[in-house]
Design a protein around this motif. Structure first.
Motif, PDB file in Angstrom:
ATOM      1  N   PRO A  47      10.291   7.100 -11.790  1.00  0.00           N
ATOM      2  CA  PRO A  47       9.791   7.693 -10.546  1.00  0.00           C
ATOM      3  C   PRO A  47      10.232   6.942  -9.289  1.00  0.00           C
ATOM      4  O   PRO A  47      10.424   7.534  -8.235  1.00  0.00           O
ATOM      5  CB  PRO A  47       8.269   7.622 -10.686  1.00  0.00           C
ATOM      6  CG  PRO A  47       7.997   7.367 -12.120  1.00  0.00           C
ATOM      7  CD  PRO A  47       9.215   6.721 -12.692  1.00  0.00           C
ATOM      8  N   SER A  48      10.379   5.617  -9.411  1.00  0.00           N
ATOM      9  CA  SER A  48      10.759   4.798  -8.263  1.00  0.00           C
ATOM     10  C   SER A  48      11.266   3.444  -8.754  1.00  0.00           C
ATOM     11  O   SER A  48      10.807   2.929  -9.760  1.00  0.00           O
ATOM     12  CB  SER A  48       9.557   4.585  -7.340  1.00  0.00           C
ATOM     13  OG  SER A  48       9.885   3.684  -6.307  1.00  0.00           O
ATOM     14  N   ILE A  49      12.207   2.874  -8.004  1.00  0.00           N
ATOM     15  CA  ILE A  49      12.692   1.529  -8.307  1.00  0.00           C
ATOM     16  C   ILE A  49      11.972   0.489  -7.424  1.00  0.00           C
ATOM     17  O   ILE A  49      12.267  -0.701  -7.471  1.00  0.00           O
ATOM     18  CB  ILE A  49      14.239   1.449  -8.187  1.00  0.00           C
ATOM     19  CG1 ILE A  49      14.792   0.205  -8.896  1.00  0.00           C
ATOM     20  CG2 ILE A  49      14.673   1.528  -6.736  1.00  0.00           C
ATOM     21  CD1 ILE A  49      14.556   0.152 -10.380  1.00  0.00           C
ATOM     22  N   GLU A  50      10.977   0.938  -6.641  1.00  0.00           N
ATOM     23  CA  GLU A  50      10.171   0.001  -5.851  1.00  0.00           C
ATOM     24  C   GLU A  50       9.676  -1.112  -6.770  1.00  0.00           C
ATOM     25  O   GLU A  50       9.226  -0.846  -7.888  1.00  0.00           O
ATOM     26  CB  GLU A  50       8.966   0.709  -5.234  1.00  0.00           C
ATOM     27  CG  GLU A  50       9.316   1.750  -4.213  1.00  0.00           C
ATOM     28  CD  GLU A  50       8.127   2.614  -3.824  1.00  0.00           C
ATOM     29  OE1 GLU A  50       8.182   3.200  -2.739  1.00  0.00           O
ATOM     30  OE2 GLU A  50       7.144   2.715  -4.601  1.00  0.00           O
ATOM     31  N   THR A  69       0.810  -1.223   0.000  1.00  0.00           N
ATOM     32  CA  THR A  69       0.000   0.000   0.000  1.00  0.00           C
ATOM     33  C   THR A  69       0.845   1.275   0.000  1.00  0.00           C
ATOM     34  O   THR A  69       0.331   2.351  -0.267  1.00  0.00           O
ATOM     35  CB  THR A  69      -0.964   0.038   1.200  1.00  0.00           C
ATOM     36  OG1 THR A  69      -0.200  -0.003   2.414  1.00  0.00           O
ATOM     37  CG2 THR A  69      -1.938  -1.127   1.157  1.00  0.00           C
ATOM     38  N   SER A  70       2.139   1.165   0.273  1.00  0.00           N
ATOM     39  CA  SER A  70       3.011   2.347   0.271  1.00  0.00           C
ATOM     40  C   SER A  70       3.707   2.574  -1.074  1.00  0.00           C
ATOM     41  O   SER A  70       4.420   3.566  -1.246  1.00  0.00           O
ATOM     42  CB  SER A  70       4.052   2.250   1.393  1.00  0.00           C
ATOM     43  OG  SER A  70       4.982   1.228   1.108  1.00  0.00           O
ATOM     44  N   VAL A  71       3.497   1.673  -2.049  1.00  0.00           N
ATOM     45  CA  VAL A  71       4.105   1.824  -3.372  1.00  0.00           C
ATOM     46  C   VAL A  71       3.537   3.069  -4.056  1.00  0.00           C
ATOM     47  O   VAL A  71       2.351   3.358  -3.960  1.00  0.00           O
ATOM     48  CB  VAL A  71       3.867   0.554  -4.230  1.00  0.00           C
ATOM     49  CG1 VAL A  71       4.259   0.769  -5.686  1.00  0.00           C
ATOM     50  CG2 VAL A  71       4.633  -0.624  -3.644  1.00  0.00           C
ATOM     51  N   GLN A  72       4.399   3.791  -4.752  1.00  0.00           N
ATOM     52  CA  GLN A  72       4.037   5.075  -5.361  1.00  0.00           C
ATOM     53  C   GLN A  72       3.275   4.942  -6.684  1.00  0.00           C
ATOM     54  O   GLN A  72       3.433   5.771  -7.570  1.00  0.00           O
ATOM     55  CB  GLN A  72       5.300   5.909  -5.572  1.00  0.00           C
ATOM     56  CG  GLN A  72       6.051   6.201  -4.304  1.00  0.00           C
ATOM     57  CD  GLN A  72       7.397   6.834  -4.582  1.00  0.00           C
ATOM     58  OE1 GLN A  72       7.525   7.680  -5.461  1.00  0.00           O
ATOM     59  NE2 GLN A  72       8.403   6.420  -3.835  1.00  0.00           N
ATOM     60  N   ASP A  73       2.471   3.911  -6.821  1.00  0.00           N
ATOM     61  CA  ASP A  73       1.653   3.704  -8.010  1.00  0.00           C
ATOM     62  C   ASP A  73       0.324   3.154  -7.519  1.00  0.00           C
ATOM     63  O   ASP A  73       0.283   2.088  -6.894  1.00  0.00           O
ATOM     64  CB  ASP A  73       2.341   2.716  -8.958  1.00  0.00           C
ATOM     65  CG  ASP A  73       1.561   2.465 -10.231  1.00  0.00           C
ATOM     66  OD1 ASP A  73       0.423   1.959 -10.135  1.00  0.00           O
ATOM     67  OD2 ASP A  73       2.089   2.752 -11.313  1.00  0.00           O
ATOM     68  N   GLU A  74      -0.774   3.872  -7.795  1.00  0.00           N
ATOM     69  CA  GLU A  74      -2.058   3.483  -7.215  1.00  0.00           C
ATOM     70  C   GLU A  74      -2.551   2.123  -7.689  1.00  0.00           C
ATOM     71  O   GLU A  74      -3.239   1.425  -6.952  1.00  0.00           O
ATOM     72  CB  GLU A  74      -3.115   4.562  -7.430  1.00  0.00           C
ATOM     73  CG  GLU A  74      -3.585   4.748  -8.847  1.00  0.00           C
ATOM     74  CD  GLU A  74      -4.657   5.829  -8.954  1.00  0.00           C
ATOM     75  OE1 GLU A  74      -5.562   5.630  -9.779  1.00  0.00           O
ATOM     76  OE2 GLU A  74      -4.584   6.846  -8.247  1.00  0.00           O
TER      77      GLU A  74
END
Length: 165
Positions: A129-132, A30-35
């Motif tokens: 935007p993020s490597i998550e 839920t904390s990933v920067q992609d909805e």
């Protein structure tokens, strides 16, 4: 029981073990920067912020999806039908494969710990935007199954992180 009698073993369904596909820090999905991932639209799971670019298979299974030429996502189907999606970084598809060295092909059988891709994080990270990296258990493959996350924080590739029963 006679000397030549066969013992009948009752088959029990064992949990599918999920192992870390890369060294890094596990984070809540839920904390990933992609909805799409954070709201679990494709399925439940977790995510990892990779510490290096060596990604391996988290389970034994069949590669049902290998995104080429981008190399950013891998779908693996376990023998019990569970499908795992590893999506390396956010918006990484736009790189067209830059920084990704794919080691597998769609349709191949794969073993836990076998190399999927090497990612040059120095090349990829500043361009997205993020490597998550979300690790998603596809909704349609999870009917009647339960995901249990067994590890949090820092992990090494190959370390047990979750089970599905």
């Amino acid at each position: 029981m006679g000397l030549f009698s066969k013992k009948t073993k009752v088959s029990t369904t064992s949990a599918l073990e999920i192992f870390a596909p890369v060294d890094g820090k596990l984070i809540d999905l839920t904390s990933v920067q992609d909805e799409m991932f954070a709201e679990k639209m494709m399925g439940d799971g977790l995510a990892i912020v990779p510490a290096n670019g060596t990604f391996v298979s988290p389970i034994d299974g069949e590669l049902v999806t290998v995104f080429k030429p981008s190399g950013h996502a891998y779908g693996i189907k376990a023998s019990n039908g569970v499908e795992v999606l590893i999506h390396i970084g956010l918006d990484t598809v736009a790189l067209g494969g830059e920084g990704f060295d794919i080691k597998v092909s769609q349709g191949n059988k794969i073993k836990k710990g076998e190399a999927l891709v090497n990612v040059d994080l120095a090349v990829v990270t500043p361009k997205v935007p993020s490597i998550e990296t979300p690790i998603i258990f596809m909704t349609e493959s999870m009917t009647g199954k339960t995901l249990t996350i067994v590890k949090t924080g820092e992990v090494k590739a190959g370390e047990l992180i979750a089970t599905i029963a």
